[in-house]
Design a protein around this motif. Sequence first.
Motif, PDB file in Angstrom:
ATOM      1  N   ALA A 110      49.448  35.218  31.756  1.00  0.00           N
ATOM      2  CA  ALA A 110      48.099  35.014  32.281  1.00  0.00           C
ATOM      3  C   ALA A 110      47.763  36.095  33.296  1.00  0.00           C
ATOM      4  O   ALA A 110      48.652  36.730  33.878  1.00  0.00           O
ATOM      5  N   ASP A 111      46.470  36.290  33.495  1.00  0.00           N
ATOM      6  CA  ASP A 111      45.986  37.181  34.551  1.00  0.00           C
ATOM      7  C   ASP A 111      45.511  36.392  35.763  1.00  0.00           C
ATOM      8  O   ASP A 111      45.551  36.897  36.886  1.00  0.00           O
ATOM      9  N   TYR A 112      45.063  35.172  35.517  1.00  0.00           N
ATOM     10  CA  TYR A 112      44.457  34.350  36.569  1.00  0.00           C
ATOM     11  C   TYR A 112      44.865  32.906  36.324  1.00  0.00           C
ATOM     12  O   TYR A 112      44.751  32.402  35.199  1.00  0.00           O
ATOM     13  N   VAL A 113      45.338  32.263  37.354  1.00  0.00           N
ATOM     14  CA  VAL A 113      45.765  30.868  37.258  1.00  0.00           C
ATOM     15  C   VAL A 113      45.003  30.064  38.302  1.00  0.00           C
ATOM     16  O   VAL A 113      44.862  30.509  39.451  1.00  0.00           O
ATOM     17  N   LYS A 114      44.513  28.913  37.922  1.00  0.00           N
ATOM     18  CA  LYS A 114      43.767  28.073  38.846  1.00  0.00           C
ATOM     19  C   LYS A 114      44.204  26.624  38.722  1.00  0.00           C
ATOM     20  O   LYS A 114      44.757  26.200  37.702  1.00  0.00           O
ATOM     21  N   GLY A 115      43.966  25.867  39.778  1.00  0.00           N
ATOM     22  CA  GLY A 115      44.316  24.455  39.775  1.00  0.00           C
ATOM     23  C   GLY A 115      43.322  23.627  38.996  1.00  0.00           C
ATOM     24  O   GLY A 115      42.165  23.995  38.811  1.00  0.00           O
ATOM     25  N   ASN A 116      43.784  22.481  38.528  1.00  0.00           N
ATOM     26  CA  ASN A 116      42.924  21.527  37.819  1.00  0.00           C
ATOM     27  C   ASN A 116      43.263  20.132  38.315  1.00  0.00           C
ATOM     28  O   ASN A 116      44.360  19.623  38.069  1.00  0.00           O
ATOM     29  N   ARG A 117      42.313  19.511  39.011  1.00  0.00           N
ATOM     30  CA  ARG A 117      42.533  18.172  39.571  1.00  0.00           C
ATOM     31  C   ARG A 117      42.217  17.068  38.577  1.00  0.00           C
ATOM     32  O   ARG A 117      42.308  15.890  38.916  1.00  0.00           O
ATOM     33  N   PHE A 118      41.861  17.411  37.332  1.00  0.00           N
ATOM     34  CA  PHE A 118      41.442  16.426  36.351  1.00  0.00           C
ATOM     35  C   PHE A 118      42.505  16.145  35.289  1.00  0.00           C
ATOM     36  O   PHE A 118      42.245  15.425  34.329  1.00  0.00           O
ATOM     37  N   SER A 145      28.948  29.794  30.699  1.00  0.00           N
ATOM     38  CA  SER A 145      28.679  31.074  31.368  1.00  0.00           C
ATOM     39  C   SER A 145      29.881  32.016  31.364  1.00  0.00           C
ATOM     40  O   SER A 145      29.706  33.235  31.413  1.00  0.00           O
ATOM     41  N   SER A 146      31.100  31.465  31.325  1.00  0.00           N
ATOM     42  CA  SER A 146      32.297  32.311  31.393  1.00  0.00           C
ATOM     43  C   SER A 146      32.970  32.522  30.045  1.00  0.00           C
ATOM     44  O   SER A 146      33.678  33.513  29.843  1.00  0.00           O
ATOM     45  N   GLY A 147      32.796  31.572  29.123  1.00  0.00           N
ATOM     46  CA  GLY A 147      33.475  31.653  27.831  1.00  0.00           C
ATOM     47  C   GLY A 147      34.867  31.051  27.843  1.00  0.00           C
ATOM     48  O   GLY A 147      35.562  31.075  26.827  1.00  0.00           O
ATOM     49  N   TYR A 148      35.285  30.456  28.979  1.00  0.00           N
ATOM     50  CA  TYR A 148      36.602  29.814  29.060  1.00  0.00           C
ATOM     51  C   TYR A 148      36.444  28.318  28.739  1.00  0.00           C
ATOM     52  O   TYR A 148      36.263  27.489  29.621  1.00  0.00           O
ATOM     53  N   TRP A 149      36.526  27.997  27.454  1.00  0.00           N
ATOM     54  CA  TRP A 149      36.285  26.630  27.017  1.00  0.00           C
ATOM     55  C   TRP A 149      37.465  25.701  27.263  1.00  0.00           C
ATOM     56  O   TRP A 149      37.323  24.483  27.231  1.00  0.00           O
ATOM     57  N   ALA A 163      47.187  41.623  40.479  1.00  0.00           N
ATOM     58  CA  ALA A 163      46.503  42.715  41.176  1.00  0.00           C
ATOM     59  C   ALA A 163      45.722  43.588  40.209  1.00  0.00           C
ATOM     60  O   ALA A 163      44.627  44.063  40.535  1.00  0.00           O
ATOM     61  N   ARG A 164      46.252  43.790  39.004  1.00  0.00           N
ATOM     62  CA  ARG A 164      45.556  44.656  38.051  1.00  0.00           C
ATOM     63  C   ARG A 164      44.229  44.031  37.621  1.00  0.00           C
ATOM     64  O   ARG A 164      43.225  44.737  37.463  1.00  0.00           O
ATOM     65  N   ALA A 165      44.206  42.728  37.433  1.00  0.00           N
ATOM     66  CA  ALA A 165      42.958  42.054  37.084  1.00  0.00           C
ATOM     67  C   ALA A 165      41.970  42.101  38.244  1.00  0.00           C
ATOM     68  O   ALA A 165      40.774  42.324  38.049  1.00  0.00           O
ATOM     69  N   LEU A 166      42.477  41.910  39.451  1.00  0.00           N
ATOM     70  CA  LEU A 166      41.601  41.930  40.617  1.00  0.00           C
ATOM     71  C   LEU A 166      40.998  43.310  40.837  1.00  0.00           C
ATOM     72  O   LEU A 166      39.813  43.440  41.187  1.00  0.00           O
ATOM     73  N   GLU A 167      41.780  44.352  40.622  1.00  0.00           N
ATOM     74  CA  GLU A 167      41.282  45.713  40.800  1.00  0.00           C
ATOM     75  C   GLU A 167      40.219  46.080  39.770  1.00  0.00           C
ATOM     76  O   GLU A 167      39.467  47.035  39.967  1.00  0.00           O
ATOM     77  N   SER A 168      40.167  45.326  38.684  1.00  0.00           N
ATOM     78  CA  SER A 168      39.164  45.590  37.653  1.00  0.00           C
ATOM     79  C   SER A 168      37.817  44.961  37.970  1.00  0.00           C
ATOM     80  O   SER A 168      36.853  45.163  37.235  1.00  0.00           O
ATOM     81  N   ILE A 169      37.763  44.176  39.037  1.00  0.00           N
ATOM     82  CA  ILE A 169      36.532  43.492  39.433  1.00  0.00           C
ATOM     83  C   ILE A 169      35.879  44.239  40.587  1.00  0.00           C
ATOM     84  O   ILE A 169      36.553  44.633  41.538  1.00  0.00           O
ATOM     85  N   ASP A 170      34.582  44.409  40.516  1.00  0.00           N
ATOM     86  CA  ASP A 170      33.833  45.016  41.622  1.00  0.00           C
ATOM     87  C   ASP A 170      33.613  43.938  42.678  1.00  0.00           C
ATOM     88  O   ASP A 170      32.682  43.134  42.584  1.00  0.00           O
ATOM     89  N   LEU A 171      34.474  43.908  43.683  1.00  0.00           N
ATOM     90  CA  LEU A 171      34.422  42.849  44.684  1.00  0.00           C
ATOM     91  C   LEU A 171      33.148  42.890  45.510  1.00  0.00           C
ATOM     92  O   LEU A 171      32.761  41.869  46.107  1.00  0.00           O
ATOM     93  N   MET A 184      33.989  34.404  40.020  1.00  0.00           N
ATOM     94  CA  MET A 184      35.230  35.051  39.615  1.00  0.00           C
ATOM     95  C   MET A 184      35.540  34.765  38.148  1.00  0.00           C
ATOM     96  O   MET A 184      35.941  35.673  37.391  1.00  0.00           O
ATOM     97  N   LEU A 185      35.347  33.535  37.709  1.00  0.00           N
ATOM     98  CA  LEU A 185      35.596  33.198  36.308  1.00  0.00           C
ATOM     99  C   LEU A 185      34.639  33.940  35.380  1.00  0.00           C
ATOM    100  O   LEU A 185      35.047  34.414  34.310  1.00  0.00           O
ATOM    101  N   ILE A 186      33.385  34.051  35.785  1.00  0.00           N
ATOM    102  CA  ILE A 186      32.403  34.764  34.960  1.00  0.00           C
ATOM    103  C   ILE A 186      32.792  36.227  34.807  1.00  0.00           C
ATOM    104  O   ILE A 186      32.742  36.790  33.706  1.00  0.00           O
ATOM    105  N   ARG A 187      33.206  36.849  35.904  1.00  0.00           N
ATOM    106  CA  ARG A 187      33.563  38.269  35.860  1.00  0.00           C
ATOM    107  C   ARG A 187      34.895  38.485  35.139  1.00  0.00           C
ATOM    108  O   ARG A 187      35.077  39.492  34.451  1.00  0.00           O
ATOM    109  N   LEU A 188      35.814  37.548  35.268  1.00  0.00           N
ATOM    110  CA  LEU A 188      37.062  37.648  34.512  1.00  0.00           C
ATOM    111  C   LEU A 188      36.803  37.484  33.018  1.00  0.00           C
ATOM    112  O   LEU A 188      37.452  38.131  32.189  1.00  0.00           O
ATOM    113  N   GLY A 189      35.852  36.619  32.674  1.00  0.00           N
ATOM    114  CA  GLY A 189      35.483  36.462  31.271  1.00  0.00           C
ATOM    115  C   GLY A 189      34.910  37.738  30.698  1.00  0.00           C
ATOM    116  O   GLY A 189      35.160  38.083  29.542  1.00  0.00           O
TER     117      GLY A 189
END
Length: 332
Positions: A110-118, A145-149, A163-171, A184-189
């Motif tokens: 993975a490039d990005y990991v997030k929590g899920n409380r559900f 909006s992000s495409g992460y179904w 870090a490589r994924a983060l550097e690809s985003i225009d912060l 962040m999810l939209i831009r990662l998508g």
Amino acid sequence: MRIAVVIPCFKVTRHIEDVIARIGPEVEYIFAIDDACPDNSGDFIEQTIKDPRLKVLRHASNTGVGGAVITGYRAALEAGADILVKVDGDGQMAPELISQFVQPIEVGDADYVKGNRFYSGSAVREMPWVRLFGNAFLSFITKLSSGYWSIFDPTNGFTAIHARALESIDLDRVSKRYFFESDMLIRLGDLRAVVIDIPMRAVYADEVSGIRISRVMIEFLWRHTAATVKRIIYMYFLRDFSLASLNLLFGVILLTFGVTFGAVAWSGSIATGVPATTGTVMLSALPIVLGFQMLLFFASYDIASEPKVPIQRLRITTRVPMRADYRAKSRN
């Protein structure tokens, strides 16, 4: 891989000491950002917490949770961190889970990991109903909006990113306020980065929340709608043009025609008292059915197109080097 933890601090003096104390030895850097906190969180942290990994950063004015995290991200990248973990300072998240969050990134899944409380039914029952409803609504529109179904709980602030994924985003263009996690999810998508969920349980106690659902819901809905339109145009008409693009185009045309023609014919029938003919009904119903089926095919294609290959494996970045980078290369 070197791991850095970023903690935005705003009215968290009651919890921040315990949060930092529970961060394990796998973490090399800890950045706490005092976002112009009225409780002087930065001074409190420096006076009460003696951890050699810890560095306090301060904002002269409040920038929002996103602005504070971006400041921490930049500091962590400059320090040479490979994985950057964002943890809130209000005690809702268990720092003991950091090793679980970074593990999929470390092994290249993975490039990005997030929590899920559900994930757990018992955890959902413990969640305040206002948050439950708001997160369920936001989860659905974020999928569009992000495409992460396959992900849920988009506003979850417990995240880890390569870090490589983060550097690809225009912060500089990422939202600085409460829309930060969704943005962040939209831009990662847009980057086609791989995002996965990790089950977690949130703790709701006496933490202070500055968010007001009624105030941000309209803003979130507008931003997600605009992002959905941009994603679909870019993904299916600019970056690529496929059978799904044709299904979307003709599906919208047929469905719009069928509904419009049917509404006009129905209103005319009501006004004149003359029942619509079978041909008129079919001329309305058939485009609606065909258009709906085409849109279902498009949705199925879009769901199946969720990113599968992490961009960290590709070893590429869309980050544009700054002028300082060019000067450094020229000197070398």
